[in-house]
Write a protein that holds these residues in place. Structure first.
Motif, mmCIF file in Angstrom:
data_model
loop_
_atom_site.group_PDB
_atom_site.id
_atom_site.type_symbol
_atom_site.label_atom_id
_atom_site.label_comp_id
_atom_site.label_asym_id
_atom_site.label_seq_id
_atom_site.Cartn_x
_atom_site.Cartn_y
_atom_site.Cartn_z
ATOM 1 N N ALA A 84 0.844 -1.203 0.000
ATOM 2 C CA ALA A 84 0.000 0.000 0.000
ATOM 3 C C ALA A 84 0.871 1.243 0.000
ATOM 4 O O ALA A 84 1.696 1.413 0.893
ATOM 5 N N ILE B 81 -2.258 5.747 7.398
ATOM 6 C CA ILE B 81 -2.120 4.371 7.919
ATOM 7 C C ILE B 81 -3.504 3.854 8.295
ATOM 8 O O ILE B 81 -3.876 2.713 7.976
ATOM 9 N N VAL C 81 -5.618 2.903 5.215
ATOM 10 C CA VAL C 81 -5.204 1.634 4.618
ATOM 11 C C VAL C 81 -5.590 0.462 5.532
ATOM 12 O O VAL C 81 -6.082 -0.575 5.056
ATOM 13 N N ILE D 183 2.409 -2.001 4.456
ATOM 14 C CA ILE D 183 1.925 -0.613 4.441
ATOM 15 C C ILE D 183 3.124 0.329 4.335
ATOM 16 O O ILE D 183 3.991 0.349 5.213
#
Ligand code: UDX
Length: 436
Positions: free
Chosen positions: A6, A99, A102, A82
């Motif tokens: 991500a 964060i 996601v 991430i």
């Protein structure tokens, strides 16, 4: 292994492409459709040596793909990394909004057991919160865990730093997570240090802040060297032979910039404060760095009385060579000051001018003017004073005689100590640098 990543900034994109390079099946997710389209064509959104070659090769061979469709990307991934940004808030704390976004998308998408790995730099304890957050939003009853895997790449050498990293830090809370991460990283053939999640999070800050401290210490000593008649470069050389000190990160200069050191020092200081502790060493590094960035400007102001109507050459805009990144670059502290005081700036940077021009467009600006040129020598023509902010090889290649020949008054303030005092003196240049 099927890996989703991500975020396609420095951390996410480089990790994703390097995972593909060592043989994993990777999909990189970003919300920006235009960016995704370009990445599919092998065009990198960041300026990073060797990255586009690896993007093209691994895309052509079907090991990496790019998408905005996070649901499909996360659905059957063995691991989701991430790598989104954690920008600095005005109070120095880290902004974890990306964060959280996601984490929620992962919670709503995963349909099989999945390890969620946080690569972004996050304050100690964040991974615990991310795990709870995902648990709160988890849609399907699958097994998951959050692991910490901080990133240590430096901009400009990101691919090399990833494929040939000094170490890989993994922070896990179970054997399952530890074994899975080891399996992902085994093909890199790099030492893996396996610790708890909180220790892994702390290793990242402690490492970055230690390096920031090392630079600020050298800058502090450099300023003292000037006062007592010593030469910081000789001092650094003498220190470097002691293996306990090491030869790296001993260069005094115009202060550290970039996306990590300024942000991570402030974030750790903030974290300590939250826990009722004053992190005095890191605070000192921050203070020294703030003062260091405008040190040369202040010196020049005393020497020149005013910048109004003066032609000022600027060599280098980015925070260091090898990147087009301007974040926390010393140029951003100095150029507004020069413009406010009426300077007519001619600036050169091999890759950073376009970004800089978005903030300070060509023409009239504040009380002065700014113009960008494609050749370092062009900045010097008839200039009254020159500032060196970034040690690009193109900037290093300007010869002492060029300053003398081209400038109206050969007066140089060098924030990167790129010339020797002797050569500048012999060429007849008035040369001010750091700690010499
Ligand atoms: C840094 C860390 O090196 C990396 O491990 C971490 O993951 C992210 O932060 P980066 O910000 O890309 O990487 O650049 P780096 O090369 O470390 O330089 C940071 C700043 O320190 C630059 O502004 C550079 O000019 C300055 N610096 C570096 C010095 O002033 N003196 C030195 O001796 C070294």
């Amino acid at each position: 292994m099927k890996i989703a990543v991500a975020g396609t900034g420095y951390v996410g994109l480089v990790a994703g492409v390097c995972f593909a390079e060592i043989g994993h099946d990777v999909v990189c997710v970003d919300i920006d459709g235009a960016k995704v389209k370009k990445m599919k064509q092998g065009i990198s959104p960041i300026h990073e040596e060797g990255l586009e070659e690896l993007m093209k090769k691994n895309y052509a061979e079907g090991r990496v793909d790019y998408t905005t469709d996070y649901k499909t990307a996360y659905r059957d991934a063995d691991a989701v990394f991430i790598g989104v940004g954690t920008p600095e808030r005005p109070d120095g704390s880290a902004d974890l909004a990306h964060i959280a976004t996601v984490a929620r998308q992962i919670a709503e998408s995963i349909e099989k057991d999945c390890l969620v790995v946080v690569k972004s730099t996050v304050p100690v304890g964040t991974n615990d919160k991310v795990e709870q957050f995902i648990r709160d939003f988890l849609k399907n009853g699958v097994k998951f865990e959050v692991a910490s895997n901080p990133e240590f790449l430096a901009q400009g050498t990101a691919v090399k730093d990833t494929l040939q990293a000094a170490r890989i830090i993994i922070g896990t809370e179970s054997k399952w997570a530890e074994e899975l991460l080891i399996k992902i990283y085994e093909p890199f053939n790099i030492p893996i240090v396996s610790v708890s999640r909180r220790s892994a999070e702390m290793i990242k800050y402690a490492s970055n802040d230690f390096l920031a401290l090392k630079i600020s210490y050298m800058n502090d000593i450099a300023n003292l060297c000037e006062l007592v008649g010593a030469d910081i470069q000789d001092v650094a050389k003498g220190m470097s032979y002691d293996e306990r000190i090491g030869a790296k990160f001993l260069n005094a200069g115009i202060g550290y910039g970039g996306s990590c050191f300024p942000k991570d020092t402030k974030a750790l200081e903030y974290l300590a404060k939250q826990h009722g502790y004053e992190l005095r060493t890191v605070k000192a590094a921050i203070d020294v760095n703030t003062a260091q960035k405008t040190m040369l400007y202040k010196k020049a102001s005393r020497r020149l009385i005013t910048f109004s109507g003066l032609k000022v050459a600027v060599l280098g805009l980015t925070f260091k060579p090898g990147t087009d990144d301007l974040r926390e670059a010393p140029s951003l502290d100095n150029i507004p000051l020069l413009l406010e005081h009426g300077a007519d700036i001619i600036a050169y940077d091999p890759v950073g001018s376009d970004h800089f021009a978005k903030l300070y467009p060509e023409g009239k600006n504040l009380n002065g003017t700014i113009k960008y040129v494609n050749c370092p020598l062009e900045t010097l023509k008839d200039a009254n004073v020159c500032f060196v902010f970034t040690e690009w090889s193109e900037v290093r290649s300007v010869k002492p005689a060029d300053y003398k020949r081209l400038m109206r008054t050969p007066l140089v303030y060098d924030g990167r100590n790129i010339h020797t005092l002797t050569a500048m003196k012999e060429a007849g240049v008035e040369y001010h640098s750091i700690g010499r």
